[in-house]
Design a protein around this motif. Structure first.
Motif, PDB file in Angstrom:
ATOM      1  N   PHE A   1       1.393  -1.243   0.612  1.00  0.00           N
ATOM      2  CA  PHE A   1       0.280   0.173   0.200  1.00  0.00           C
ATOM      3  C   PHE A   1       1.433   1.373  -0.260  1.00  0.00           C
ATOM      4  O   PHE A   1       0.445   2.354   0.140  1.00  0.00           O
ATOM      5  CB  PHE A   1      -0.961   0.246   1.451  1.00  0.00           C
ATOM      6  N   ARG A   2       2.488   1.538   0.265  1.00  0.00           N
ATOM      7  CA  ARG A   2       3.055   2.343   0.529  1.00  0.00           C
ATOM      8  C   ARG A   2       2.535   3.698  -1.277  1.00  0.00           C
ATOM      9  O   ARG A   2       3.274   4.787  -0.033  1.00  0.00           O
ATOM     10  CB  ARG A   2       4.537   2.205  -0.522  1.00  0.00           C
ATOM     11  N   ARG A   3       2.047   3.516  -1.657  1.00  0.00           N
ATOM     12  CA  ARG A   3       1.622   4.588  -2.657  1.00  0.00           C
ATOM     13  C   ARG A   3       0.132   5.514  -2.305  1.00  0.00           C
ATOM     14  O   ARG A   3       0.208   5.992  -3.323  1.00  0.00           O
ATOM     15  CB  ARG A   3       1.964   4.371  -4.176  1.00  0.00           C
ATOM     16  N   SER A   4      -0.906   4.448  -1.937  1.00  0.00           N
ATOM     17  CA  SER A   4      -1.815   4.798  -1.844  1.00  0.00           C
ATOM     18  C   SER A   4      -1.897   5.996  -0.655  1.00  0.00           C
ATOM     19  O   SER A   4      -1.124   6.068   0.551  1.00  0.00           O
ATOM     20  CB  SER A   4      -2.462   3.989  -1.327  1.00  0.00           C
ATOM     21  N   ARG A   5      -3.367   6.688  -0.947  1.00  0.00           N
ATOM     22  CA  ARG A   5      -3.299   7.871  -0.145  1.00  0.00           C
ATOM     23  C   ARG A   5      -3.724   7.904   1.606  1.00  0.00           C
ATOM     24  O   ARG A   5      -3.107   7.996   2.389  1.00  0.00           O
ATOM     25  CB  ARG A   5      -4.951   8.714  -0.475  1.00  0.00           C
ATOM     26  N   THR A   6      -3.904   6.225   1.825  1.00  0.00           N
ATOM     27  CA  THR A   6      -3.936   5.934   2.984  1.00  0.00           C
ATOM     28  C   THR A   6      -3.133   4.549   3.514  1.00  0.00           C
ATOM     29  O   THR A   6      -3.635   3.657   4.240  1.00  0.00           O
ATOM     30  CB  THR A   6      -5.819   5.096   3.225  1.00  0.00           C
ATOM     31  N   ALA A   7      -2.251   4.620   3.241  1.00  0.00           N
ATOM     32  CA  ALA A   7      -1.313   4.041   2.919  1.00  0.00           C
ATOM     33  C   ALA A   7      -0.623   3.594   4.150  1.00  0.00           C
ATOM     34  O   ALA A   7      -0.371   2.429   4.921  1.00  0.00           O
ATOM     35  CB  ALA A   7       0.548   4.297   2.378  1.00  0.00           C
ATOM     36  N   ALA A   8      -0.758   4.436   5.533  1.00  0.00           N
ATOM     37  CA  ALA A   8      -0.294   4.374   6.287  1.00  0.00           C
ATOM     38  C   ALA A   8      -1.244   3.772   7.898  1.00  0.00           C
ATOM     39  O   ALA A   8      -0.922   1.933   7.921  1.00  0.00           O
ATOM     40  CB  ALA A   8      -0.356   5.323   7.381  1.00  0.00           C
ATOM     41  N   GLY A   9      -2.795   4.339   7.099  1.00  0.00           N
ATOM     42  CA  GLY A   9      -4.212   3.117   8.330  1.00  0.00           C
ATOM     43  C   GLY A   9      -3.716   1.518   7.494  1.00  0.00           C
ATOM     44  O   GLY A   9      -4.405   0.806   8.245  1.00  0.00           O
ATOM     45  N   ARG A  10      -4.053   1.152   6.030  1.00  0.00           N
ATOM     46  CA  ARG A  10      -3.709   0.226   5.879  1.00  0.00           C
ATOM     47  C   ARG A  10      -3.230  -0.964   5.421  1.00  0.00           C
ATOM     48  O   ARG A  10      -3.083  -2.163   6.549  1.00  0.00           O
ATOM     49  CB  ARG A  10      -4.202   0.300   3.399  1.00  0.00           C
TER      50      ARG A  10
END
Length: 768
Positions: free
Chosen positions: A319-328
């Protein structure tokens, strides 16, 4: 908005930068810099001093020239113990001693012997039967409980408590010796008066125990209560004493009372505990000695082979480039780490130590992040293929394979994580989370190099599907994980590390073994007195006092049972909560026509959910300690994330269609139940979060209608499903109308949120 690039926190052996794929994931997650508060990652030393968290010169050890405190890493042994104690502070299990020197060698020898006996029993079971094996198993684990766990009793002498933590006291050694004697007495080949005489002679005296038998049985009773007190606290021993008192004094109750019984003398009670199949050596201990210990050994092998860190890095890379990478990343890490840790609080601490710094930089408030971490950690106990300890008891009580129990848990697990992920997406927009790019390598490259960590998990499922027992499946998987560890030179399971895995695996089952043996007091008393059917009748009578309609009676009974189980879980560990709930509340559901799998899974889910239920909410407390957030708001955020787990069990109990959520019934029932429930979970997430992903904020009216829609949809009957779908459509339409009205007025939509008193303004750049 430009995305900030962040890196996963390093730990012992981890290699930053592009070289990680060659050198392997970092040391296991339990070794993550546990000698400081995880929230300190983003604090300056001045901030730490303000909070009183920075070390003083008196606390520090001697450093090499030029070495500063901030750069000094703990040894793996220190970090492992510190992480264990941090997690144990918020688990049902209390932190134990660090045993070193000759005592540590003795402890390792005993635990390894117990582990080898357990492995031997899988392939070459003792000819005398299961109970004979359980006697030796308990004789191995109960004495070391007194060596590994301090009494916690503070003496007047200064420093006595510290001495107690450093090593076993003379009293501990005496209790350990007494435990060994009373555990082995049933197999003692020497005749002592009318007692003793070996295992067969002991069984022949069932129902007619000799006074010497009663004396040794009483000794084991007292020692088990003390072991439970040391490992879990006072409440479970108090509950056991309450049941013991009920069995002894119940005959004095007015016979008109539903819970009155004929009365049992003390010898009858000890006989039921010590020399029957429902007492100390009953199903709960059998499960601990046959299943749980093998899975804890498997988890220790996975841990030492580097699987824990791999799971976190894989989640971050995916998920490193998604907007919610941290939460995912936090949610996915919690799911994957469930294969290594069977504890919600421990998993919460583990994923929080690594992902909280990333969540904080992304802009997550501490309370929201804590709720997410706690819900993800508890999801580890609810998720196949390694469910919580109570799941194995379900398989034994119902006489089904563990694979069937995994099948029952599959759809509820998917719905649980659907709710969490939707909440993550909603919170990312509500909280104004900043996009971050996690600095990791390619997920495909990571899978190609270290994807073998998944192989042993698939082996468990395949071997179970081929008809083998869960015990053989996990032993085979453990062997495969040990062999595959040699593919990573830094995590090879050498003989010394294999010994450590056996030691850690058996140590991990010490507390649950004491709890399971003590649970025999509850099950034996309930069986001898008939308390289960009586309590079930009282529960049903309470529902029938409100309505005589069968559907309403079932729904009210389920709600009352859920409340009772939640309250019970606040007081006792999950395993004991399930056992008590099954023998007391299970019969009520069965008497109302609920299928046995649905009743058992209902009790299981609400027993597990005690870890996120206020006011104790151990996983939420652990998350608040990691993030530094306020405790009560963190608990409420955890409840919001975990909401599907509270509602799905009600759905598969109150309607026949709901059985489809457990994979029971034809494909039509299963698909219908799963899709409608998924819609219900999604609408509830929108109602709780106040945002419709892809559209914009939901106002109070839309949230109220959405909450009603979600609840109605979970009543899986044709008419409620149709009404719920219509209300869900109305909710979506209302959000669109609100967005359009705000756009035509030339002003941003205002979120009418009542959550924590927050009200935020959102412009077009933050929508969907």
């Amino acid at each position: 908005m430009d995305a900030e690039v962040v890196s996963l926190p390093p730990d012992e052996g981890s290699v930053g930068g592009p070289e990680w794929a060659d050198d392997g994931p970092g040391e296991t997650l339990h070794h993550s810099r546990a000698d400081h508060h995880p929230a300190d990652e983003l604090r300056t030393p001045a901030e730490q001093r303000t909070r009183g968290e920075a070390r003083t010169p008196d606390d520090s050890e001697t450093h090499a020239p030029g070495e500063t405190e901030s750069h000094r890493e703990p040894t793996p042994e220190q970090a492992h113990q510190d992480a264990r104690e941090l997690a144990a502070r918020f688990e049902e299990e209390k932190p134990g001693r660090v045993l070193a020197g000759p005592v540590g060698v003795l402890f390792t020898g005993i635990t390894v012997a117990v582990g080898l006996l357990t492995l031997w029993q899988v392939f070459f079971p003792l000819a005398q039967g299961s109970k004979y094996y359980l006697i030796f198993f308990l004789a191995g684990v109960l004495p070391v409980v007194f060596l590994a766990y301090p009494s916690g009793v503070r003496l007047r002498r200064a420093g006595a408590d510290a001495d107690d933590r450093r090593g076993p006291t003379p009293v501990d050694w005496l209790l350990a010796l007494a435990a060994l004697v009373v555990c082995l007495y049933p197999v003692l080949p020497v005749t002592i008066g009318a007692g003793g005489g070996g295992y067969d002679a002991f069984l022949d005296r069932q129902g007619l125990l000799d006074p010497l038998d009663v004396a040794f049985g009483t000794g084991l009773l007292l020692l088990l209560l003390e072991a439970c007190r040391r490992t879990t606290g006072w409440i479970l021993p108090a509950v056991c004493v309450l049941f013991l008192g009920y069995g002894y004094y119940g005959g004095l109750l007015p016979q008109a009372w539903p819970v009155a019984h004929a009365g049992l003398d003390f010898g009858q009670l000890v006989d039921a505990f010590y020399n029957s199949d429902s007492g100390f050596y009953g199903t709960p201990l059998d499960v601990a000695a046959s299943y749980i210990v093998l899975f804890t050994i498997y988890g220790a092998v996975l841990d030492l082979s580097g699987a824990g860190r791999f799971f976190v890095e894989l989640s971050a890379a995916a998920f490193r480039r998604s907007r919610t990478a941290a939460g995912r990343t936090a949610v996915a890490s919690g799911f994957l780490l469930g294969t290594v840790s069977g504890s919600g609080a421990a998993t919460t601490v583990s994923i929080g130590a690594v992902t909280w710094p990333i969540l904080r930089r992304a802009g997550y408030p501490a309370e929201r992040a804590g709720g997410m971490l706690a819900a993800a950690g508890v999801g580890a106990i609810l998720s196949p293929p390694t469910l919580g300890a109570a799941a194995f008891i379900i398989a034994e009580y119902l006489g089904v394979s563990y694979l069937q129990v995994l099948g029952w848990a599959t759809v509820p697990t998917i719905l649980y994580y659907l709710g969490i992920l939707l909440s993550v997406e909603i919170d990312a927009r509500r909280s104004g989370v900043r996009p971050v790019v996690i600095d990791t390598g390619s997920a495909w490259r990571l899978l190609a190099r270290f994807g073998y960590h998944f192989l042993s998990l698939f082996v468990i499922i395949v071997v179970l599907a081929l008809g083998a027992s869960a015990m053989r499946a996990v032993v085979i998987a453990t062997a495969i994980a040990a062999v595959l560890s040699f593919l990573d030179r830094r995590h090879r399971l050498t003989p010394a590390r294999l010994v450590a895995a056996l030691r850690d695996g058996v140590r991990g089952v010490l507390a649950v073994s004491a709890v399971c043996a003590a649970a025999g007091i509850i099950t034996a008393t309930t069986t001898k007195t008939g308390l289960g059917p009586q309590a079930a009748a009282l529960l049903i009578d309470g529902a029938q006092a409100v309505s005589s309609e069968p559907a309403v009676v079932l729904a009210l009974t389920a709600v009352l049972a859920a409340v009772a189980l939640s309250l019970l879980g606040l007081a006792v560990p999950v395993t004991a909560s399930f056992v008590i709930g099954w023998v007391i509340i299970g019969p009520a559901l069965l008497n109302l026509g609920v299928e046995a799998p649905a009743a058992a899974m209902f009790v299981f889910y609400f027993a597990v959910l005690s870890e996120v239920s206020p006011p104790t909410a151990l996983a939420a407390v652990a998350a608040a300690a990691v993030t530094g957030g306020r405790l009560v708001p963190t608990m409420w955020q955890t409840l919001r994330y975990a909401l599907p787990a509270y509602l799905i069990p009600l759905a598969f109990v109150i309607t026949p269609t709901g059985l489809g959520l457990l994979g029971i019934g034809g494909p039509g029932r299963i698909v219908t139940a799963a899709l409608v429930s998924a819609l219900g979970v999604a609408v509830l997430a929108v109602a709780a979060g106040g945002w419709l992903p892809g559209v914009g904020p939901a106002g109070v009216p839309e949230r109220i209608v959405g909450a009603i829609a979600g609840l109605v949809l979970l009543w899986l009957e044709p008419l409620p499903m149709a009404i719920g779908a219509a209300l869900a459509a109305l909710t979506v339409a209302g959000v669109y109308v609100r967005r359009g009205a705000a756009g035509h007025a030339g002003r941003p939509a205002v979120e009418e949120s009542v959550d924590l008193g927050e009200e935020r303004e959102w412009d077009g750049s933050t929508r969907g």
